[in-house]
Motif scaffolding. Structure first.
Motif, short mmCIF file in Angstrom:
data_model
loop_
_atom_site.label_atom_id
_atom_site.label_comp_id
_atom_site.label_asym_id
_atom_site.label_seq_id
_atom_site.Cartn_x
_atom_site.Cartn_y
_atom_site.Cartn_z
N THR A 89 9.69 48.04 49.38
CA THR A 89 8.36 48.00 48.77
C THR A 89 8.24 46.86 47.76
O THR A 89 7.13 46.46 47.42
N GLU A 90 9.35 46.36 47.28
CA GLU A 90 9.30 45.30 46.27
C GLU A 90 9.03 43.93 46.87
O GLU A 90 8.93 42.95 46.15
N LYS A 91 8.90 43.87 48.18
CA LYS A 91 8.51 42.61 48.81
C LYS A 91 7.15 42.16 48.27
O LYS A 91 6.81 40.99 48.34
N ARG A 92 6.38 43.11 47.70
CA ARG A 92 5.06 42.76 47.20
C ARG A 92 5.13 41.66 46.14
O ARG A 92 4.24 40.82 46.05
N LEU A 93 6.20 41.65 45.33
CA LEU A 93 6.33 40.58 44.34
C LEU A 93 6.47 39.23 45.03
O LEU A 93 5.89 38.24 44.59
N TYR A 94 7.21 39.21 46.11
CA TYR A 94 7.38 37.96 46.85
C TYR A 94 6.10 37.59 47.60
O TYR A 94 5.74 36.43 47.69
N GLU A 95 5.43 38.59 48.12
CA GLU A 95 4.18 38.34 48.85
C GLU A 95 3.07 37.85 47.94
O GLU A 95 2.16 37.15 48.36
N ASN A 96 3.14 38.22 46.65
CA ASN A 96 2.10 37.86 45.68
C ASN A 96 2.51 36.72 44.75
O ASN A 96 1.88 36.52 43.71
N GLN A 97 3.55 35.97 45.12
CA GLN A 97 3.98 34.86 44.27
C GLN A 97 2.89 33.81 44.15
O GLN A 97 2.15 33.55 45.10
N ASP A 98 2.81 33.21 42.96
CA ASP A 98 1.94 32.06 42.78
C ASP A 98 2.39 30.97 43.74
O ASP A 98 3.58 30.89 44.09
N GLU A 99 1.48 30.12 44.13
CA GLU A 99 1.79 29.06 45.10
C GLU A 99 2.99 28.22 44.66
O GLU A 99 3.84 27.88 45.48
N ILE A 100 3.08 27.95 43.39
CA ILE A 100 4.18 27.12 42.87
C ILE A 100 5.55 27.77 43.09
O ILE A 100 6.56 27.09 43.17
N PHE A 101 5.58 29.10 43.21
CA PHE A 101 6.84 29.82 43.36
C PHE A 101 7.16 30.22 44.80
O PHE A 101 8.23 30.77 45.07
N LYS A 102 6.23 30.01 45.73
CA LYS A 102 6.43 30.46 47.12
C LYS A 102 7.79 30.01 47.64
O LYS A 102 8.17 28.85 47.51
N GLY A 103 8.53 30.97 48.21
CA GLY A 103 9.83 30.68 48.80
C GLY A 103 10.98 30.68 47.81
O GLY A 103 12.13 30.52 48.21
N CYS A 104 10.70 30.88 46.53
CA CYS A 104 11.76 30.90 45.51
C CYS A 104 12.21 32.33 45.25
O CYS A 104 11.41 33.27 45.31
N ASP A 105 13.49 32.48 44.93
CA ASP A 105 13.99 33.79 44.49
C ASP A 105 13.34 34.13 43.15
O ASP A 105 13.02 33.23 42.35
N ILE A 106 13.15 35.41 42.89
CA ILE A 106 12.65 35.86 41.60
C ILE A 106 13.86 36.18 40.73
O ILE A 106 14.66 37.06 41.07
N ILE A 107 13.99 35.45 39.64
CA ILE A 107 15.13 35.55 38.74
C ILE A 107 14.62 35.99 37.36
O ILE A 107 13.62 35.46 36.86
N VAL A 108 15.31 36.96 36.77
CA VAL A 108 14.95 37.45 35.44
C VAL A 108 16.17 37.27 34.53
O VAL A 108 17.26 37.77 34.85
N GLY A 109 15.97 36.55 33.44
CA GLY A 109 17.06 36.31 32.50
C GLY A 109 16.78 36.96 31.16
O GLY A 109 15.63 37.00 30.70
N PHE A 110 17.84 37.46 30.53
CA PHE A 110 17.73 38.13 29.23
C PHE A 110 18.74 37.55 28.25
O PHE A 110 19.87 37.24 28.63
N GLU A 111 18.32 37.44 27.00
CA GLU A 111 19.24 37.16 25.90
C GLU A 111 19.18 38.39 25.01
O GLU A 111 18.12 38.73 24.49
N LEU A 112 20.30 39.07 24.87
CA LEU A 112 20.32 40.41 24.28
C LEU A 112 20.18 40.43 22.75
O LEU A 112 19.71 41.42 22.20
#
Length: 162
Positions: A89-112
């Motif tokens: 079901t999380e494919k929706r994030l990839y399906e709704n990517q902004d044009e600039i991000f199309k085809g890119c992995d979604i990466i989330v970074g944190f500094e704790l």
């Protein structure tokens, strides 16, 4: 998530939004560990440990004066990076990517230590995490962050997320 050079009109709108909403807002910032738990509970993730990805997060927080000052002087940055899987079901994030991000992995970074986070590949996820995390006292004195927070809350309300 700002993805362009700000124009004078954008700055004027941010200040107007700040003036309207700042008096109504109180600090509601959640610890970054809560944001990580939220991410893991709501999205299938893979932890990524490549030095180049960790370095991007490190540079984004330490080279930004606003976020760098949030790291206590007796602490060193603690970094974590996750990739959102493009499955189920999380494919929706990839399906709704902004044009600039199309085809890119979604990466989330944190500094704790500072509570900083970044999202590459999905402005939708950045908005969601920003609303979930909330604003601290310093953030509430930053007209851009207040305006961005209000816009994200409004988008979340329109989408039915909150």
């Amino acid at each position: 998530m700002l993805m362009q050079e700000p124009t004078p009109e954008m700055v004027r709108n941010w200040r107007e939004t700040y003036d309207t909403y700042r008096p109504k807002l109180k600090p509601n910032n959640k610890p970054i560990q809560d944001v990580i738990v939220y991410l893991k509970e709501n999205y299938p993730v893979i932890e990524r440990t490549e030095q180049n990805l960790l370095r991007i997060v490190y540079d984004n927080v330490t080279l930004n004066e606003y976020y760098a000052h949030k790291i206590p002087s007796d602490k060193i940055p603690l970094l974590q990076v996750f990739q959102i899987k493009n499955t189920g079901t999380e494919k929706r994030l990839y399906e709704n990517q902004d044009e600039i991000f199309k085809g890119c992995d979604i990466i989330v970074g944190f500094e704790l230590e500072s509570g900083y986070f970044m999202v590459e590949g999905s402005s939708q996820l950045w908005d969601e995490l920003f609303v979930f995390r909330g604003l601290d006292e310093d953030d509430l004195n930053n007209y851009y962050l207040v305006a961005e927070y209000v816009a994200c809350v409004q988008k979340s309300a329109d989408s039915g997320l909150i």
